[in-house]
Motif scaffolding. Structure first.
Motif, PDB file in Angstrom:
ATOM      1  N   TRP A   1      -9.687  50.129  19.167  1.00 45.14           N
ATOM      2  CA  TRP A   1     -10.698  51.165  18.519  1.00 45.14           C
ATOM      3  C   TRP A   1      -9.723  51.058  17.312  1.00 45.14           C
ATOM      4  O   TRP A   1     -10.221  51.935  16.519  1.00 45.14           O
ATOM      5  N   GLY A   2      -8.809  50.507  17.207  1.00 45.78           N
ATOM      6  CA  GLY A   2      -7.037  50.666  15.707  1.00 45.78           C
ATOM      7  C   GLY A   2      -6.741  52.236  16.102  1.00 45.78           C
ATOM      8  O   GLY A   2      -5.857  52.691  14.987  1.00 45.78           O
ATOM      9  N   TYR A   3      -6.319  52.865  17.297  1.00 44.97           N
ATOM     10  CA  TYR A   3      -5.306  53.754  17.865  1.00 44.97           C
ATOM     11  C   TYR A   3      -4.010  53.587  18.048  1.00 44.97           C
ATOM     12  O   TYR A   3      -3.829  52.104  18.476  1.00 44.97           O
ATOM     13  N   ARG A   4      -3.383  53.781  17.915  1.00 45.96           N
ATOM     14  CA  ARG A   4      -1.899  53.426  18.302  1.00 45.96           C
ATOM     15  C   ARG A   4      -1.159  55.371  18.627  1.00 45.96           C
ATOM     16  O   ARG A   4      -1.076  56.074  18.374  1.00 45.96           O
ATOM     17  N   THR A   5      -0.099  54.971  19.591  1.00 46.36           N
ATOM     18  CA  THR A   5       0.718  55.465  21.212  1.00 46.36           C
ATOM     19  C   THR A   5       1.478  56.395  19.394  1.00 46.36           C
ATOM     20  O   THR A   5       2.651  55.012  19.510  1.00 46.36           O
TER      21      THR A   5
END
Length: 180
Positions: free
Chosen positions: A156-160
């Motif tokens: 969904w486009g999140y990054r850690t």
């Protein structure tokens, strides 16, 4: 079962919490019925609901299938005084963690009842919650051990950006960010 395109997505703000609080707790109770997590109990979760829903800018989207709630997402913007980033490791630079009250929307909860998982309902609810946000980014915390959930958020486009145990008794969580 209805697909996500057939869901009625209803937006609620801070003034609506009295009308939806029990719904939020009831859906949570069903989703976490089999959990042995001490933070998953109704009373503990009610404290989270009250904490978040009392914040300026609180927003919630509930998905309904023929009038029946299937899930929801809620959160609020991080305030200038937030401690959200304080315990994230590795330590993040001040220019990343500086909050203005309008920079970052924190997605506190996203949950979908079992019968609607895998239908796209979670993404539809998530996207509706963030659709008209004016913040530049969204952030969330997800259990480090929940690799499938982290992978979903990555799609969904999140990054850690790091890991954190934000308060005593919490598990190790991954802090994730998505530009809006």
């Amino acid at each position: 079962m209805t697909t996500h395109t057939d869901l009625d997505l209803t937006y609620y703000g801070r003034a609506d919490v009295g009308a939806i609080r029990e719904l939020l707790l009831d859906v949570h109770d069903e989703v976490y019925a089999e959990s042995d997590d001490p933070l998953a109990g109704r009373d503990a979760f009610a404290e989270f609901v009250d904490h978040w829903s009392d914040r300026e800018g609180f927003a919630c989207v509930v998905g309904y299938d023929q009038g029946q709630p299937v899930g929801y997402a809620y959160g609020a913007p991080l305030s200038m005084a937030t401690t959200w980033w304080a315990k994230v490791t590795p330590h993040l630079p001040q220019e990343f963690t500086a909050e203005t009250g309008t920079r970052t929307f924190a997605l506190s909860e996203l949950m979908v009842r079992a019968g609607w998982r895998g239908t796209g309902a979670a993404k539809a609810i998530h996207d509706e919650l963030l659709r008209d946000r004016s913040e530049e980014r969204a952030t969330l915390l997800v259990h480090k051990e929940h690799g499938k959930v982290r992978a979903l958020y990555e799609r969904w486009g999140y990054r850690t950006v790091g890991e954190t145990v934000p308060f005593e008794g919490a598990p190790m969580l991954c802090a994730m960010v998505k530009h809006l």
